[in-house]
Structures are given as C-alpha cells and as structure tokens.
Design a protein around this motif. Sequence first.
Motif, PDB file in Angstrom:
ATOM      1  N   TYR A 168       0.877  -1.235   0.125  1.00 44.71           N
ATOM      2  CA  TYR A 168       0.092  -0.009  -0.001  1.00 44.71           C
ATOM      3  C   TYR A 168       0.989   1.332  -0.035  1.00 44.71           C
ATOM      4  CZ  TYR A 168      -3.530  -3.303   1.195  1.00 44.71           C
ATOM      5  OH  TYR A 168      -4.700  -4.345   1.185  1.00 44.71           O
ATOM      6  N   GLY A 169       0.336   2.512  -0.647  1.00 40.50           N
ATOM      7  CA  GLY A 169       1.176   3.505  -0.711  1.00 40.50           C
ATOM      8  C   GLY A 169       0.911   4.561   0.208  1.00 40.50           C
ATOM      9  N   GLY A 170       0.503   4.031   1.502  1.00 39.25           N
ATOM     10  CA  GLY A 170       0.343   5.234   2.407  1.00 39.25           C
ATOM     11  C   GLY A 170       1.459   5.950   2.930  1.00 39.25           C
ATOM     12  N   GLN A 171       1.442   7.012   3.753  1.00 37.76           N
ATOM     13  CA  GLN A 171       2.385   7.825   4.157  1.00 37.76           C
ATOM     14  C   GLN A 171       3.051   6.845   5.097  1.00 37.76           C
ATOM     15  OE1 GLN A 171       3.089  11.169   3.682  1.00 37.76           O
ATOM     16  NE2 GLN A 171       1.893  10.961   1.872  1.00 37.76           N
ATOM     17  N   ARG A 172       4.511   7.016   5.110  1.00 33.32           N
ATOM     18  CA  ARG A 172       5.553   6.341   6.312  1.00 33.32           C
ATOM     19  C   ARG A 172       5.309   7.161   7.510  1.00 33.32           C
ATOM     20  NH1 ARG A 172      10.956   4.478   3.916  1.00 33.32           N
ATOM     21  NH2 ARG A 172      10.324   4.000   1.729  1.00 33.32           N
ATOM     22  N   LEU A 173       5.423   6.267   8.455  1.00 36.51           N
ATOM     23  CA  LEU A 173       5.484   6.778   9.867  1.00 36.51           C
ATOM     24  C   LEU A 173       6.609   7.517  10.244  1.00 36.51           C
ATOM     25  CD1 LEU A 173       4.072   3.735  12.056  1.00 36.51           C
ATOM     26  CD2 LEU A 173       2.761   5.822  11.445  1.00 36.51           C
ATOM     27  N   PRO A 174       6.624   8.749  10.511  1.00 36.91           N
ATOM     28  CA  PRO A 174       7.914   9.757  10.442  1.00 36.91           C
ATOM     29  C   PRO A 174       8.524   9.469  11.894  1.00 36.91           C
ATOM     30  CG  PRO A 174       5.960  11.026  11.006  1.00 36.91           C
ATOM     31  CD  PRO A 174       5.242   9.650  10.616  1.00 36.91           C
ATOM     32  N   LEU A 175      10.065   9.412  11.816  1.00 40.43           N
ATOM     33  CA  LEU A 175      10.790   9.281  12.912  1.00 40.43           C
ATOM     34  C   LEU A 175      10.604  10.638  13.521  1.00 40.43           C
ATOM     35  CD1 LEU A 175      13.034   8.087  14.765  1.00 40.43           C
ATOM     36  CD2 LEU A 175      14.602   9.190  12.980  1.00 40.43           C
ATOM     37  N   THR A 176      10.230  10.859  15.022  1.00 41.60           N
ATOM     38  CA  THR A 176      10.143  12.155  15.487  1.00 41.60           C
ATOM     39  C   THR A 176      11.635  12.773  15.767  1.00 41.60           C
ATOM     40  OG1 THR A 176       9.939  11.187  17.836  1.00 41.60           O
ATOM     41  CG2 THR A 176       7.874  11.250  16.678  1.00 41.60           C
ATOM     42  N   THR A 177      11.438  13.823  15.690  1.00 43.66           N
ATOM     43  CA  THR A 177      12.597  14.710  15.999  1.00 43.66           C
ATOM     44  C   THR A 177      13.404  14.240  17.452  1.00 43.66           C
ATOM     45  OG1 THR A 177      11.874  16.622  14.900  1.00 43.66           O
ATOM     46  CG2 THR A 177      13.613  17.129  16.314  1.00 43.66           C
ATOM     47  N   HIS A 178      12.359  14.224  18.255  1.00 41.17           N
ATOM     48  CA  HIS A 178      12.801  13.882  19.711  1.00 41.17           C
ATOM     49  C   HIS A 178      13.740  12.589  19.775  1.00 41.17           C
ATOM     50  CE1 HIS A 178      11.484  11.667  23.621  1.00 41.17           C
ATOM     51  NE2 HIS A 178      12.245  12.601  23.885  1.00 41.17           N
ATOM     52  N   LEU A 179      13.092  11.682  19.211  1.00 45.64           N
ATOM     53  CA  LEU A 179      13.532  10.329  18.957  1.00 45.64           C
ATOM     54  C   LEU A 179      15.062  10.307  18.211  1.00 45.64           C
ATOM     55  CD1 LEU A 179      12.452   8.077  20.640  1.00 45.64           C
ATOM     56  CD2 LEU A 179      11.892   6.685  18.561  1.00 45.64           C
ATOM     57  N   ALA A 180      15.234  11.038  17.362  1.00 43.43           N
ATOM     58  CA  ALA A 180      16.271  11.232  16.448  1.00 43.43           C
ATOM     59  C   ALA A 180      17.351  11.660  17.136  1.00 43.43           C
ATOM     60  CB  ALA A 180      15.949  12.131  15.351  1.00 43.43           C
ATOM     61  N   GLU A 181      16.992  12.814  18.021  1.00 37.12           N
ATOM     62  CA  GLU A 181      17.926  13.401  18.811  1.00 37.12           C
ATOM     63  C   GLU A 181      18.533  12.511  19.836  1.00 37.12           C
ATOM     64  OE1 GLU A 181      15.904  16.725  20.062  1.00 37.12           O
ATOM     65  OE2 GLU A 181      16.455  17.901  18.373  1.00 37.12           O
ATOM     66  N   ARG A 182      17.638  11.701  20.383  1.00 39.75           N
ATOM     67  CA  ARG A 182      18.250  10.632  21.406  1.00 39.75           C
ATOM     68  C   ARG A 182      19.077   9.555  20.791  1.00 39.75           C
ATOM     69  NH1 ARG A 182      16.027   9.512  26.367  1.00 39.75           N
ATOM     70  NH2 ARG A 182      14.486  11.022  27.052  1.00 39.75           N
ATOM     71  N   VAL A 183      18.787   9.082  19.639  1.00 37.85           N
ATOM     72  CA  VAL A 183      19.710   8.222  18.786  1.00 37.85           C
ATOM     73  C   VAL A 183      21.194   8.930  18.543  1.00 37.85           C
ATOM     74  CG1 VAL A 183      20.024   6.993  16.522  1.00 37.85           C
ATOM     75  CG2 VAL A 183      17.743   6.776  17.777  1.00 37.85           C
ATOM     76  N   GLN A 184      21.232  10.137  18.137  1.00 38.96           N
ATOM     77  CA  GLN A 184      22.402  10.832  18.020  1.00 38.96           C
ATOM     78  C   GLN A 184      23.229  11.111  19.113  1.00 38.96           C
ATOM     79  OE1 GLN A 184      20.312  14.158  15.635  1.00 38.96           O
ATOM     80  NE2 GLN A 184      22.245  14.092  14.590  1.00 38.96           N
ATOM     81  N   ALA A 185      22.253  11.160  20.271  1.00 39.39           N
ATOM     82  CA  ALA A 185      23.289  11.111  21.636  1.00 39.39           C
ATOM     83  C   ALA A 185      23.887   9.854  22.229  1.00 39.39           C
ATOM     84  CB  ALA A 185      22.128  11.908  22.661  1.00 39.39           C
ATOM     85  N   MET A 186      23.064   8.873  21.634  1.00 42.90           N
ATOM     86  CA  MET A 186      23.636   7.629  22.051  1.00 42.90           C
ATOM     87  C   MET A 186      24.842   7.248  21.249  1.00 42.90           C
ATOM     88  SD  MET A 186      19.787   5.447  22.040  1.00 42.90           S
ATOM     89  CE  MET A 186      20.717   3.855  22.455  1.00 42.90           C
ATOM     90  N   LEU A 187      25.060   7.763  20.034  1.00 43.17           N
ATOM     91  CA  LEU A 187      26.128   7.601  19.131  1.00 43.17           C
ATOM     92  C   LEU A 187      27.381   7.841  19.899  1.00 43.17           C
ATOM     93  CD1 LEU A 187      24.625   7.779  15.475  1.00 43.17           C
ATOM     94  CD2 LEU A 187      25.197   5.835  16.558  1.00 43.17           C
ATOM     95  N   VAL A 188      27.204   9.034  20.514  1.00 45.32           N
ATOM     96  CA  VAL A 188      28.554   9.752  21.182  1.00 45.32           C
ATOM     97  C   VAL A 188      28.724   9.515  22.646  1.00 45.32           C
ATOM     98  CG1 VAL A 188      28.407  11.313  19.163  1.00 45.32           C
ATOM     99  CG2 VAL A 188      27.328  11.894  21.375  1.00 45.32           C
ATOM    100  N   ASP A 189      27.840   8.835  23.136  1.00 45.30           N
ATOM    101  CA  ASP A 189      27.812   8.475  24.663  1.00 45.30           C
ATOM    102  C   ASP A 189      28.477   6.945  24.629  1.00 45.30           C
ATOM    103  OD1 ASP A 189      27.656   7.871  27.298  1.00 45.30           O
ATOM    104  OD2 ASP A 189      25.485   7.413  27.200  1.00 45.30           O
ATOM    105  N   ARG A 190      30.118   6.961  24.456  1.00 46.53           N
ATOM    106  CA  ARG A 190      30.771   5.831  24.263  1.00 46.53           C
ATOM    107  C   ARG A 190      30.474   4.843  25.714  1.00 46.53           C
ATOM    108  NH1 ARG A 190      32.304   9.881  21.549  1.00 46.53           N
ATOM    109  NH2 ARG A 190      33.393   9.517  19.276  1.00 46.53           N
ATOM    110  N   ALA A 191      30.700   5.614  26.661  1.00 47.84           N
ATOM    111  CA  ALA A 191      30.313   4.767  27.931  1.00 47.84           C
ATOM    112  C   ALA A 191      29.259   3.937  27.857  1.00 47.84           C
ATOM    113  CB  ALA A 191      30.443   5.798  29.175  1.00 47.84           C
ATOM    114  N   GLY A 192      28.110   4.576  27.348  1.00 48.22           N
ATOM    115  CA  GLY A 192      26.870   3.884  27.287  1.00 48.22           C
ATOM    116  C   GLY A 192      26.632   2.497  26.410  1.00 48.22           C
ATOM    117  N   TRP A 193      27.947   2.456  25.379  1.00 40.92           N
ATOM    118  CA  TRP A 193      27.885   1.405  24.316  1.00 40.92           C
ATOM    119  C   TRP A 193      28.024   0.010  25.212  1.00 40.92           C
ATOM    120  CZ3 TRP A 193      31.867   3.551  20.395  1.00 40.92           C
ATOM    121  CH2 TRP A 193      31.342   4.927  19.888  1.00 40.92           C
TER     122      TRP A 193
END
Length: 818
Positions: free
Chosen positions: A548-573
């Motif tokens: 079906y050609g419906g709209q994709r569920l968008p990644l929220t800005t809030h969640l995108a910022e959290r993922v980016q923060a996790m990428l540079v939190d080396r201790a959290g890996w």
Amino acid sequence: MTASGPEIPVELQQWFSGRGWRVRSHQRDMFLAHRAGRHALLVADTGAGKTLAGFLPTLADFCPSAGDPPDGLHTLYISPLKALAHDVQRNLLGPAEEMGLPIRIETRSGDTPSDRRKRQMGRPPHILLTTPESLSLLLSYPDSFTMFSGLQRVIIDEVHAFATGKRGDLLALALARLQAIAPGMQRAALSATLADPDEFRAWLAPWGEIDTVALVEGEPGAPAQVEILLPGDERIPWGGHAATWAVPQLYDEIRRNRTTLVFTNTRFLAEHIFQKLWEANDDTLPIGIHHGSLSTEARRKVEGAMARGELRALVATASLDLGVDWGDVDLVVQMGAPKGSSRLLQRIGRANHRLDQSSRALLVPGNRFEFLEAMAARDAVDEGQRDGEPFRPGGLDVLAQHVMGCACAGPFEEAALLAEVQSCLPYAWVGASVWQRVLGFVESGGYSLNAYDRFKRITRSADGNWRLSHPELAARHRLNAGIIIDSDMLDVRFGNGRSLGRVEERFAASLRPGDTFAFAGMSLEVVRLQDMQVTVRAARKAAMIPSYGGQRLPLTTHLAERVQAMLVDRAGWSRFPDNVREWLEMQDWRSEMPAPGRLLVEAFPHGGREYTVYYTFAGWNANQSLGMLITKRMEQRGLLPGGFVASDYALAVWGLKPVKDPASLLSPEILTDEFIDWVQESHLLRRAFREVAVIGGLVERQHIGQRKTGRQVTFSTDLIFDVLRKYEPDHLLMQAAWADARSRMTDIGRLGDLLDRASGSLLHVRLERVSPLAVPVLVMIGRENLPQGAVDDALLLEAEALAEAAMNGEPLHDLDED
C-alpha cells in the motif's frame, strides 16, 4: 483528595464500591470541572479509566437521584477509530445496565446501516459514538440544528491522534458549529501521550479562551516493562525492516502468553508477519489479523473474538493501537522501529490495560539503526518523555469542505459563519480576504474555472445569505466528503459475494487470472478482475502480498536526537549487544560519529563510483527531498550524479565524480528558487493537488450509483492542475497543495533546520572505503521501491559482503547496485 464525595451521585459511588474500585482523583476532578462549567483536558496513563472519567458527568445526569433523565442527544463521543467507538460502546453498556440507567448508546460511522443512520437523525440516542468524518456529515443535514440543540457534552478520545492534522482541522470546525448550535455545550478531551498539554488546551478551547479548559492530570500508573528482543546469537542484522528473523522467538512468546498483540507499522508487514507466524504455527493456535483494508465483517469478527478472549495472538496495524480495552492482553510486540515514544507508549498500553499493573512489551528491531531507535524509545518511555507532531495552520481544502457542508444544512450568513470559523485555533488566522477567496472557490471554483457550471456549488440569495446552487448538490457532497484520501481501491470478494476487504488499484492492475496473493490471512487465487472488483477463490499457497502506498510513519525529532546522543555516549555502548558495540567502535576508529548539532558527511569510492553519505537523522521525507535537491545541484556542477537512497537516518548519493565540498551543496538558499522549481517539476505538487482537490470538493470520486477509477480521478485533477498552474497559480487549492507539499510530503521544516545546522557544523570526512555506519543505507540501493520486508534476505546477504570490508578494512568487491 478523597475517593468520593457528595457531588457524585450515590448510584455511581455504589457501583464503584461494588466492583472493589475507588473513584480516582482524576475521575473526580473531571466531574468537578464539569460541575464548575469548564471544559477539561485529561492526561492520564493507559488503564487509568480515562474513558469512564470522560463519561462520569454524563452517567451522573442519568442517575435516578439526579431527577428526570435528559431527553434527546446528551453526549457526543468522538473517536479516531471506528474500532475504538465500538469498544467504548461495549464498555459503557455494562455499567449503564448494572446501574439500571435509562441510557440509549449507539455508534455511527461509515459502517452503520442506512436505516439506522436515518432513524438516528429523527430519534437520536442519548450517547452517540462517532468519528470526525461522520460528525461532519451529520452537521450537513438540515435536521442537525434540532438534533444537536440540546447537546450537553462532547468527549474527544485519543485527541493526540488527530488534533494536529487535517482530521483535527475538520473536528475543530465541527466543534465550533456545535458550540453555535448548543452554546452551553462542554468539551472534554482525553489522552495518555501529550508532550505539551497546553497546546492541546488551546486547540480544545474556543479561540482565546484557554483558561476555560481545566488541565486534569491522572494518577501515575505502574511503569511499563519494555524489553528488546535479540537474535539467539545476539547479532542484530545490518539491513532489512521486517525482522523476519524473530518469528520463531515471537511464536514461542505467543505460546507462553495468554494473548499477544503484535503491532506492525504497515499493512504489508501485517500480512507478511501473519503469514510467517502461521507457517510456524505447529500448534494451530488461533491467530488473527486486523488492518484498515480488511472488510468491516472481517474486522468485527476479529474484534469480537479478541473481546471474548478467543485469540492467542493478533497481528495489527495502527487500526488498533488507540484505546481499545482488552484486559486479557498480557504482551504487546512492536515489529520494527517504533518511530516515536508517544506512539510506542500508546501501543504498550494495550497490554493489561490496568493502571496498577505494568504493561509488558517486546521491541523487535529489524536492523542495527532500528535497535538504537528501540533503545532510545525505551529510555524515553522510562523517563516519561513524550513526543508528537506540531500544530500548523488549518488546511484551506478542509475549510472549503466545511463551508459546503454548512450550505447543505441550510442557508448561512457569511459574517456569522466566519465568526464560527475564527473561533477555533486552526482557523483563527483566517481574515476577510482569505474568507472571500474560500467563498469564491466554493461558489464557482475560482477565477479560472468560473465559466464551468459544474463548479458552481453555492450562490448568494436576495437576502445576502449563501445557499446551495441546486438541492442535488447536498447528496453529492455527502457521498464524497471526507479527509482520509486513500489510494484508489478495488474490492476483493469470493464468488459468493463475501467481501474480504480492499487492495490498491495499482496492485490489482498487476494481477492476472490464476495469479495468487496473500490477503486477510488467506492465500487467494485471482478468478477475474471486473467492475472495480477482484474476484478470488481459496488457493494453497500465495507468493505475493499487496503493498500500500500510504504515508510512512515519521521518525520524531525527539527520538532522532536521542539516537544521535547515544552514538557519542561511548560509555553507554557497554549496554549494547557485542556486534552493535563493535560496529560503533569500528566506526569511531575508521571515521567519525554523528553528534547532536553536527552534520557528518562521509565520502568514499566504491565500485567505480563516488559515494557521499549525509547522516541527517531528519526522517525519510526530509532526506528524500534533500536527495532530489542535491542531485540537481550536482548535475549543474558537472559532478554526474547517478542517484540516491534515503532512510530515516541517512542519505547516500552516488555519482562519477567526488563531492569535494558538500557544504556548497547544502547552502540554505537551496530552499528558495531551487526547491520551488523541483517541487513544480516533480510529481509531489500534482499528488498534493489531487488530494486537496478531492477534499475541497473540486473533483468528485463518486457519483450516485457510480464510482470513478483512480485513473479517472487523476486525469481530471491533472487537467485542472495544468489550467490553474498556467492561468491562476495563486488559486486557493494551489495554495493548499503547496502547504501540503512543503509540510507533509517534503518536511520542509526539518529540512530547513538541517541546512541551518550544516552551514555552521558540517564535518566532512574522506575515506578510502565504505564506513561501518554507511552499510545499512548502502544496502538499500536498488531496493527502495520495493515493499519493506519483501527483500530482507537479499538485503542481509548483500549487507554481509559490504560489512566484511567495512569492518575489516579489506578491499571491496563490486556489488550489483543497479
């Protein structure tokens, strides 16, 4: 606050105590807000009894101790889903019957039989449960003034699900009209997942009267138990979205639990996962499927089976993620990325559905970025952080539809209707000039179309009021009105006439007699295609699944910022699985990490081409738009671009010449003339125009006794589009189409934020070969136009070849990327 008090009728107090319950503080506060004559917004966790809190003042009015019961329509309940309205009806009938209250409760939607709809107009129930679209249609009848004149309350459930979109625009206009018909009407809205309650208070209130809306906060519930499912060897795949790898483990969970609700983000994935589960179902457990393209009969059958506790598992889309109360669900599974913490919390709440019991959920990531997203969403849920879509100005196409609906109900005075329109938040901005343009459009179609009689819908009477140009236009409006514009669909039926649901016309066009496909949980063989219908019979096995050609569920800005923060939190890996941690460590060693507030751009050769990967974390729509704009600039500069592929997280562009200065390709002025030129040349503006032309009533999808095909609708709208683009580019619907193209289809807001970030914090890294972080997006090349889940095995095989070189630093072998 005490559990109960003299304000609450004794019958209600006794009913609560008889069930071993107490009146919770937020339920009492909703009751007191009503008694004080205030509107109210309730924000409370799932399972907190929000619906009962909303209806408590209504039930109180029908208690014997309150005197003679009210007559006529007392309370209107608005739901974003038909399934939720039916569920609420079941849950309300019980208490009403147990207390012996003289209340008639009914639902009204597109599935309601015509004889019942007609009877409801003349003799409405005391409580009517409906949707925004059905309410708008009700208001288009002359009898609506009588029907709603005694309305006391409107309850809007799961308000977060539609208030910020066009359905919210339509409902806001309907509330304004109801308030004019019944000035004493009180408004109540309910939600479990609001990031900014004050924004929703402003939407709920008549314009400028936010202080009339009481904010009621619910008692805190037990924290959710959210786990992330990992493969047996804990090796998260590089690519793919369907998470088919998890089916054996998922089936084991279904066996261990009483009832499991499995959510997917698309209808294709719902059918795909259901088929995989059924193949693994050696115990022949009762497993069902539910999504919006199934027939009413099929959906009702599954909903009834779930309510009776007859299913062990149900695979569903967003058609069931809002408020449906099935207390026996003890596990919720999210297949693929959650895309937002509020959406995830809403789905998690379907488990146990009790405030004092933890809801249990499993997140099943399809790939490594989705694992990070799942971690970010789980952290947000644990911290009580919510997200959601921002409010924006109301759509002019929706306003035009509302004006036509008002004319169908009877003549209107333009100044009075404008005052109504301006009394709701989405249209408080509408001034006299815009209003005259809207009226002019509904009157004649606009300057370029006013020579055609078929566009003349309203006319001004001698007394200065507006009325319908012809009575038959009312029936045509009601047949075509609506906000949800799906792709054109064909009915799927057995030879005996039994309906299974609908598939998109473009999918049906690919079918021939004898072809097989999976739908509604069954394998079907095509018998014939005729008269907008696909006739089928049972087949042994199916190879295809409708997409079906419906709209994709968008990644929220809030969640995108959290993922980016996790990428540079080396201790959290350290809390990640070994292969995910090694993936990030190798990226950190070989290149750089994307960081919040910084745009990482990697460039490297591969297979005789030059690749540039932009780690934007801006969502698929914004990345698609950026890819179009960048490749156009590359063409202009002789860099010979070959194409691009986008995900929610990154954009990969390739060509024959290297991009040595990516900053110059991302200068902010790209969003002025170049953006406008690209949108006008692309299909986006035409597609947006088709939708607003249908919503605005310029093009009708159906005539009485006849339904247009998708090609006919497209042909009609394309002809009008070409005329308006040439002769009236500032036409009302062209303006509405541009608004949609900018906000919904291209996500211009996030794209602008991205370019602003690039201008001051772009980090360009030149590499000798592909980086580990680039592998997930590169393996999508050549697969982007296929349904998610259809090519997961091929993706994984290709990913391993790329990943071996990326992780080990070995020379790359050429891969087929065409």
